[in-house]
Design an enzyme around this catalytic site. Sequence first.
Site, short mmCIF file in Angstrom:
data_model
loop_
_atom_site.label_atom_id
_atom_site.label_comp_id
_atom_site.label_asym_id
_atom_site.label_seq_id
_atom_site.Cartn_x
_atom_site.Cartn_y
_atom_site.Cartn_z
N LYS A 32 0.88 -1.17 0.00
CA LYS A 32 0.00 0.00 0.00
C LYS A 32 0.92 1.23 0.00
O LYS A 32 0.80 2.15 0.81
CB LYS A 32 -0.92 -0.01 1.23
CG LYS A 32 -2.04 1.04 1.20
CD LYS A 32 -3.01 0.84 0.05
CE LYS A 32 -4.14 1.88 0.14
NZ LYS A 32 -5.02 1.82 -1.05
N ASP A 91 -5.41 -3.40 -1.79
CA ASP A 91 -6.87 -3.33 -1.98
C ASP A 91 -7.26 -3.79 -3.38
O ASP A 91 -8.24 -4.53 -3.55
CB ASP A 91 -7.41 -1.93 -1.67
CG ASP A 91 -6.58 -0.82 -2.27
OD1 ASP A 91 -5.45 -1.07 -2.74
OD2 ASP A 91 -7.05 0.34 -2.26
#
Length: 334
Positions: A171, A204
């Site tokens: 991320k 994600d």
Amino acid sequence: MKKQIVLLPGDGIGPEITESALQIIKSAGIDLDYVVMQAGAESAAKTGETLPSEVVENIKKYKVALKGPITTPIGTGFRSVNVALRKELNLYGAVRPSKNLEGIRTKFDNVDLVIVRENTEDLYAGIERMVDDDTAESIKRITRSASMRIAEFAFDYAVKNNRKKVTVVTKANICKFSDGLFLECARQTAQKYPQIEFKEILIDNLCMQLVVRPHEFDVLLCPNLYGDIVSDLAAGLTGGLGIAPGANYGEDGAALFEPVHGSSPDIAGKGIANPTALIRSAVLMLNHLDYAKEAAKIDSAVNTVIKEGKFTTPDIGGNATTKEFTSAVINKLK
């Protein structure tokens, strides 16, 4: 001379599925010498210690351990014995294969991917504190040395196992320093392996892509926390945690093999636990111990029993007991 390994039956359903795995290993013609030890809730009840020092000492001595699931309390109680073992033994590289088994109905067929998880730092380092009565703080620690080490491990794994692609999961758009460093190390390592395709993806987006087009992925290189989450997601794609094996490798030759799932205390003693994940973890162990032929026989026997569907446990759509499943696998070995 028999090869010696440390055996940790674990908590909950651990002893039941461990007995299944041991019977199958023996039926495949392998005679190992087991150093049986306790850790976790069972150990705490008997000795007051969740991870006795002699457990770690013996794994360091014998180098290989097969472990059943160990209970980790949620929110309260003792810290994870699983995490402590990885830390004490420096088991930095976790390998969690996710592959469809014929006979288990899933949303996708022919999924075959491997999660390589950094196993020693990130939020799992347990560096946390209460700032005040209403504020808790955890530190996400990523180091260059550990990131380079796991990146090289992942690419080496890909080469040795004829894998074609490594995808690093971060991320880094938000955690620019910590995940950014992990990504940087993966990029640097990828340059040394031009024969392996290299991709980058945000965690994600990966979770979305896995449930839409899982066949796009091969080896997933993950920091600790993401690797834990993604390996469970991948297990869901291929039939659930009851069939998901795991292995943990260290720099000094130590290796610990364990199922991905937990101790399932709600079904402990009912005789319906699925031993497949531990058996498949034992297959990884047997390959590590150079019993490749016997490992392949066990793997084939398990796959055949599941494909036929006559003696599968309730979690994968059957109604067989643990003992019935075990006996069916043993019969396929004859």
